[in-house]
Design a protein around this motif. Structure first.
Motif, PDB file in Angstrom:
ATOM      1  N   GLU A 196      -7.904  -7.298  -1.638  1.00  0.00           N
ATOM      2  CA  GLU A 196      -8.615  -8.495  -1.197  1.00  0.00           C
ATOM      3  C   GLU A 196      -9.250  -8.291   0.177  1.00  0.00           C
ATOM      4  O   GLU A 196     -10.413  -8.645   0.409  1.00  0.00           O
ATOM      5  CB  GLU A 196      -7.650  -9.677  -1.158  1.00  0.00           C
ATOM      6  CG  GLU A 196      -8.308 -10.984  -0.717  1.00  0.00           C
ATOM      7  CD  GLU A 196      -7.320 -12.134  -0.680  1.00  0.00           C
ATOM      8  OE1 GLU A 196      -7.726 -13.237  -0.272  1.00  0.00           O
ATOM      9  OE2 GLU A 196      -6.155 -11.928  -1.055  1.00  0.00           O
ATOM     10  N   LYS A 197      -8.514  -7.690   1.088  1.00  0.00           N
ATOM     11  CA  LYS A 197      -9.045  -7.452   2.425  1.00  0.00           C
ATOM     12  C   LYS A 197     -10.174  -6.420   2.388  1.00  0.00           C
ATOM     13  O   LYS A 197     -11.160  -6.526   3.127  1.00  0.00           O
ATOM     14  CB  LYS A 197      -7.918  -6.967   3.343  1.00  0.00           C
ATOM     15  CG  LYS A 197      -8.210  -7.140   4.827  1.00  0.00           C
ATOM     16  CD  LYS A 197      -6.988  -6.810   5.647  1.00  0.00           C
ATOM     17  CE  LYS A 197      -7.160  -7.193   7.109  1.00  0.00           C
ATOM     18  NZ  LYS A 197      -7.215  -8.637   7.313  1.00  0.00           N
ATOM     19  N   THR A 200     -13.258  -8.420   0.933  1.00  0.00           N
ATOM     20  CA  THR A 200     -13.794  -9.519   1.742  1.00  0.00           C
ATOM     21  C   THR A 200     -14.230  -9.084   3.133  1.00  0.00           C
ATOM     22  O   THR A 200     -15.215  -9.589   3.669  1.00  0.00           O
ATOM     23  CB  THR A 200     -12.736 -10.632   1.879  1.00  0.00           C
ATOM     24  OG1 THR A 200     -11.541 -10.082   2.452  1.00  0.00           O
ATOM     25  CG2 THR A 200     -12.420 -11.235   0.513  1.00  0.00           C
ATOM     26  N   GLU A 201     -13.503  -8.126   3.736  1.00  0.00           N
ATOM     27  CA  GLU A 201     -13.797  -7.719   5.106  1.00  0.00           C
ATOM     28  C   GLU A 201     -14.367  -6.308   5.206  1.00  0.00           C
ATOM     29  O   GLU A 201     -14.805  -5.890   6.270  1.00  0.00           O
ATOM     30  CB  GLU A 201     -12.540  -7.823   5.968  1.00  0.00           C
ATOM     31  CG  GLU A 201     -11.951  -9.229   6.006  1.00  0.00           C
ATOM     32  CD  GLU A 201     -10.718  -9.303   6.890  1.00  0.00           C
ATOM     33  OE1 GLU A 201     -10.549  -8.390   7.724  1.00  0.00           O
ATOM     34  OE2 GLU A 201      -9.938 -10.269   6.744  1.00  0.00           O
TER      35      GLU A 201
END
Length: 381
Positions: A196-197, A200-201
């Motif tokens: 997820e990180k 998203t980032e």
């Protein structure tokens, strides 16, 4: 005494050098049954102890943040825990309980492996250790339960902060007991990439696993005989070395994973009995005192020589049998409030330390534990 191995033959053959104690009873008591203990000697770190190959972060999944500590008082946290059966209320199975206590006093002994019939309270006994575990100092918000005063038990991020001269926020917390479910994957145990990180980032982030959370604590494996062989090897390797190394998608990280490994089969749980609170408190104080006084316990040179003589005459491979017997005897003396190890202390622990290290003879009818006892009295007189 002959006993069934919790691993497959292939895994057992590979793992046996890392297994220290062995306790076995078969009396159908109200709560407990067979106990086998296992200990690992300390080994050096494997691989790098830092970050490599790219920029990434470590996700905090194991330790509370400073804000969480302020908003969740200790009393509220204790109320949220499920009730456990008091350790002093468990009847019988003194060998198993003693091995668990000695490992709590000296975690370097390595761990315990408990095997027995269903419904005899093995899991209940292990879970009852939670209320006996002393408090330890940890760095606030660190997912590896880093020791703020010992660089050897620090995660890579905390070590870097310490080298930069930063002040580390410190708090005290109970020693953690982590349950490892049978369905756990290697990524869940060792740690993996935070997808997820990354999405998203756009940065690589390492999400610590159960080994990180169990650092400086206890890792409990229920139904260990059903655990995948590969995961058994991972656990034994980390328990022996004290470090976990993860290589994932360009990320390489090594973090401390010094835990007491406890396995059991066919667990059952008991209920809470408040009438044992006083005995529970006394035993907790006894363990805390034993841990603090362990370093001052002395083992006479002549007794150490005789321990080695017993191991030699029993053809025990390597030095781990000698080391574990010495450590266990010192821990027992500390538990009894003494600073000198006696012959009785050695007699109590040596069968559990050596019985599973003997070479098996299919034609041998005598129990391996009895062989150890007979050789002990022959050498010690």
């Amino acid at each position: 005494m002959a006993m069934a191995s919790p691993f497959s033959q292939a895994s057992a053959a590979a793992a046996s050098p890392a297994l220290p104690f062995s306790v076995s009873t078969s009396r159908p008591l109200s709560l407990t049954t067979a106990a086998t203990a296992a200990v690992s000697a300390r080994a050096p770190c494997r691989g790098s102890r830092g970050f490599r190959r790219g920029r990434f972060a470590v996700c905090n999944v194991a330790a509370p943040s400073a804000a969480e500590l302020e908003t969740k008082p200790a009393a509220a946290a204790k109320e949220s825990q499920r009730p456990v059966y008091p350790f002093p209320a468990i009847v019988g199975q003194d060998e198993m309980k003693l091995c668990l206590l000695l490992n709590v006093i000296d975690p370097k002994i390595g761990g315990v492996m408990i095997m027995g019939d269903r419904g005899t309270g093995k899991s209940t006994t292990v879970r009852s250790l939670v209320d006996l575990l002393p408090d330890i100092s940890v760095v606030v918000g660190d997912p590896f339960n880093s020791d703020p005063f010992d660089p050897e038990v620090m995660g890579p991020e905390v070590r870097d902060r310490l080298l930069k001269g930063e002040d580390l926020p410190v708090t005290t917390t109970k020693i953690t007991m982590v349950d490892l479910p049978l369905g756990a994957t290697e990524d869940r145990v060792c740690g993996t990439i935070d997808i997820e990180k990354a999405l998203t980032e756009g940065v690589k982030a390492f999400e610590p696993g159960l080994l990180a959370k169990a650092n400086r604590g206890i890792l409990y494996v229920d139904e260990v005989n059903l655990l995948d062989d590969h995961l058994v090897d991972v656990l034994l390797d980390s328990a022996a070395s004290g470090w976990n190394t993860v290589e994932r998608e360009g990320i390489s990280i090594s973090h401390p994973a010094r835990f007491i490994l406890i396995g059991s089969g066919n667990p059952e749980e008991g209920e809470l009995r408040q009438s044992y609170l006083e005995e529970q408190g006394k035993l907790q104080d006894q363990i805390t005192s034993a841990r603090s006084n362990l370093g001052s316990v002395q083992l006479d040179h002549d007794l150490r020589v005789k321990i080695s003589q017993v191991c030699s005459e029993l053809n025990v491979d390597g030095l781990r049998g000698d080391i574990v017997t010495n450590r266990a005897a010192k821990a027992l003396a500390a538990l009894k409030g003494r600073d000198i190890v006696t012959v009785e202390d050695i007699a109590t622990v040596i069968p559990n330390c050596l019985r599973h290290r003997l070479r098996k003879d299919p034609l041998e009818s005598i129990d391996s534990g009895l062989l150890v006892v007979e050789k002990f009295y022959e050498v010690f007189g």
